[in-house]
Design an enzyme around this catalytic site. Structure first.
Site, PDB file in Angstrom:
ATOM      1  N   CYS A 173      39.899  38.566  32.095  1.00 26.74           N
ATOM      2  CA  CYS A 173      38.612  38.096  31.597  1.00 26.74           C
ATOM      3  C   CYS A 173      38.255  38.734  30.256  1.00 26.74           C
ATOM      4  CB  CYS A 173      37.530  38.343  32.639  1.00 26.74           C
ATOM      5  SG  CYS A 173      37.786  37.332  34.131  1.00 26.74           S
ATOM      6  N   HIS A 230      37.874  33.350  38.235  1.00 25.15           N
ATOM      7  CA  HIS A 230      36.905  34.422  38.015  1.00 25.15           C
ATOM      8  C   HIS A 230      35.650  33.828  37.392  1.00 25.15           C
ATOM      9  CE1 HIS A 230      39.718  38.150  38.023  1.00 25.15           C
ATOM     10  NE2 HIS A 230      40.187  37.212  38.843  1.00 25.15           N
ATOM     11  N   CYS A 238      37.802  42.229  34.167  1.00 29.15           N
ATOM     12  CA  CYS A 238      39.190  42.671  34.330  1.00 29.15           C
ATOM     13  C   CYS A 238      39.949  42.383  33.035  1.00 29.15           C
ATOM     14  CB  CYS A 238      39.839  41.928  35.498  1.00 29.15           C
ATOM     15  SG  CYS A 238      40.099  40.168  35.153  1.00 29.15           S
ATOM     16  N   GLU A 296      33.840  34.735  34.866  1.00 30.88           N
ATOM     17  CA  GLU A 296      33.859  34.652  33.409  1.00 30.88           C
ATOM     18  C   GLU A 296      34.699  33.475  32.919  1.00 30.88           C
ATOM     19  OE1 GLU A 296      34.134  39.191  34.323  1.00 30.88           O
ATOM     20  OE2 GLU A 296      34.665  37.304  35.306  1.00 30.88           O
TER      21      GLU A 296
END
Length: 177
Positions: free
Chosen positions: A107, A74, A104, A76
């Site tokens: 993260c 991801h 999410c 992040e």
């Protein structure tokens, strides 16, 4: 008359929801947006992220889940990993994160664990967001750290980028059948 009052109230509410951000905040979110477009160009969901320390971008990340074939890629997480290397510590206490889509649960947890104190979000994620949409992990008083969150920075642009990506993806999938 009542319809006019309702329209005025709705307009006032919409104006009140637009976050007050600085020119620097917009510049950083524009860079996150540019990274989201890069993810899209590479065939991944368009999410971009930057981390700022002492007025400069020290880490960038964009979604690479499909490209790298891992749930951990991801934007992040990639940016946090890079920022930690730059600072030389897992604690990112004096940084600010800018991300185009609400984080999410994974993260949001990483943001808390990294002790990032400030987060700017482009658009919310009603299906998986954990900074206010489904749950707000970043403001739970049971944790030893909370995050100051500003939502809606470049919201229209960030949302449209995602909408266009998924619309085009559905068209491509139909053409493949």
């Amino acid at each position: 008359m009542k319809n006019d009052e309702t329209l005025q109230q709705n307009a006032a509410t919409a104006e009140a929801e637009v976050p007050a951000v600085s020119a620097d905040d917009l510049r950083y979110m524009r860079e996150a947006y540019r990274l989201a477009k890069k993810a899209s160009d590479l065939g991944d969901v368009p999410i971009g992220c930057v981390i700022v320390y002492e007025g400069r971008i020290i880490a960038r990340g964009y979604n690479r889940r499909n490209r790298d074939k891992t749930t951990l890629a991801h934007a992040e997480i990639i940016a946090i990993r890079k920022a930690s290397k730059v600072i030389g510590d897992w604690r990112l206490e004096d940084t600010t994160m800018y991300v185009t889509l609400e984080p999410c649960q994974m993260c949001a947890g990483a943001i808390l664990q990294a002790r990032i104190p400030r987060l700017y979000i482009g658009c919310m994620n009603p299906k998986a967001g954990c900074a206010g949409s489904i749950i707000n992990l970043l403001d739970m008083k049971a944790f030893n750290h909370q995050v100051d969150v500003t939502r809606g920075v470049m919201e229209t642009e960030c949302s449209e980028l995602l909408t266009t990506f998924f619309k085009n993806l559905r068209v491509r999938r139909k053409e493949e059948l």
